[in-house]
Design an enzyme around this catalytic site. Structure first.
Site, PDB file in Angstrom:
ATOM      1  N   ALA A 294      -0.011  -1.196  -0.945  1.00  0.00           N
ATOM      2  CA  ALA A 294      -1.479  -1.265  -1.060  1.00  0.00           C
ATOM      3  C   ALA A 294      -2.099  -0.087  -1.802  1.00  0.00           C
ATOM      4  CB  ALA A 294      -2.151  -1.426   0.303  1.00  0.00           C
ATOM      5  N   ALA A 295      -1.280   0.821  -2.340  1.00  0.00           N
ATOM      6  CA  ALA A 295      -1.859   1.939  -3.096  1.00  0.00           C
ATOM      7  C   ALA A 295      -2.603   1.426  -4.329  1.00  0.00           C
ATOM      8  CB  ALA A 295      -0.770   2.920  -3.496  1.00  0.00           C
ATOM      9  N   GLY A 296      -1.946   0.555  -5.100  1.00  0.00           N
ATOM     10  CA  GLY A 296      -2.594  -0.006  -6.278  1.00  0.00           C
ATOM     11  C   GLY A 296      -3.783  -0.880  -5.923  1.00  0.00           C
ATOM     12  N   ASP A 297      -3.674  -1.629  -4.825  1.00  0.00           N
ATOM     13  CA  ASP A 297      -4.787  -2.477  -4.383  1.00  0.00           C
ATOM     14  C   ASP A 297      -5.990  -1.629  -3.994  1.00  0.00           C
ATOM     15  OD1 ASP A 297      -3.216  -4.744  -4.745  1.00  0.00           O
ATOM     16  OD2 ASP A 297      -2.510  -4.742  -2.673  1.00  0.00           O
TER      17      ASP A 297
END
Length: 298
Positions: free
Chosen positions: A243-246
């Site tokens: 979820a870092a990119g999200d």
């Protein structure tokens, strides 16, 4: 618009080799899916968020809708399909790296008609985000409606796959990571500014207006109109990079102004937000609030 998945996270020291059996250290579950993660990231920044998507008529579907509602997200355009709710198995290594197996389920049953029914919500928005975890025809129709009503369109082309350039041409921003960029342009992308600029220019030839390439711990690269540059990452000890990119994309969408006058500060804020996400386990539960990012900045 996007995916709703219940994540099962399997914690392990390292991935098994082919044919190898290993014991996992622990097993946890959490709400996730790229669509849900990006929506929650935006909502926790204070944005008013509506969600277009699908779940199954099952406990996981009810769980996902409640998880979004608990974050003050409008779930009235989430429809119920006759297949199970989407799910993901996340193989999480001790260094925070992950390998993810996704079952699309109801996510892959989102139709053009489902999107058409949400035209009023799209028309009232400042921006719409979608990914590749729901069908491409639905994404195209969503962006066609958005352009009709002068709404900013943000495409996260993930998971990586080659698509018809029609959707790219409808996108105001395309936000791949380096692997997804390589697939879109069919050429290698290295972590240096010259290679990243070449990738952005190749995407422009496919009709992309503005490009943001996320590079994990190496930060991100932007080419927006006639401006380009690198945004550094914040150095932290990663627990789980899910979820870092999200987070980066949802935070960007929630904070960018229509005239793009706050582009670089927004990208730095999104990068800081992502650095907080990776310091906690789980997808949706790890996404920070505006106040948490603000406190970290101080």
């Amino acid at each position: 618009m996007g995916s709703l998945n219940v994540d099962t996270i399997q914690h392990m020291d390292k991935l098994p080799e082919r044919g190898e059996t290993i014991h996992i250290n622990s097993l946890t579950s959490a709400p996730g899916g790229k669509g849900a993660n990006q929506a929650v990231a935006a909502a926790r920044q204070g944005a008013q968020v509506s969600f277009i998507g699908a779940v199954g008529d099952d406990a996981n579907g009810r769980f996902m809708k409640q998880a979004l509602a608990d974050n003050q997200i409008d779930v009235s355009r989430i429809v119920t399909k006759s297949v199970p709710t989407g799910s993901a198995s996340i193989l999480l290594e001790a260094d925070g790296s992950n390998t993810i197996l996704v079952y699309g389920g109801a996510n892959m049953r989102v139709t053009v008609e489902d999107v058409q029914a949400a035209e009023d919500e799209i028309a009232e928005a400042d921006a719409i985000i979608t990914q590749f975890e729901t069908p491409i025809p639905a994404a195209i129709r969503a962006f066609e409606i958005a352009k009709k009503h002068h709404v900013m369109t943000i495409l996260n082309p993930a998971p990586a796959k080659k698509i018809d350039a029609g959707l790219l041409r409808l996108s105001d921003f395309v936000t791949p990571n380096e692997t997804e960029a390589q697939v879109l342009i069919d050429q290698d992308v290295a972590f240096n500014q010259d290679s990243l600029m070449n990738a952005a220019q190749a995407l422009e030839k496919l009709g992309v207006k503005n490009t943001l390439i996320t590079l994990g711990k190496s930060g991100s690269f932007y080419k927006v109109a006639d401006k380009s540059g690198m945004i550094p990452s914040f150095k932290v000890k990663a627990v789980d990079t899910t979820a870092a990119g999200d987070t980066f994309i949802g935070v960007f969408a929630a904070n960018i102004k229509n005239d793009l006058s706050n582009l670089v500060p927004t990208l730095i804020w999104a990068s800081r937000s992502s650095s907080l996400t990776v310091q906690k386990a789980g997808a949706l539960p790890s996404i920070p609030t505006f106040a948490e990012v603000e406190a970290d900045e101080k």
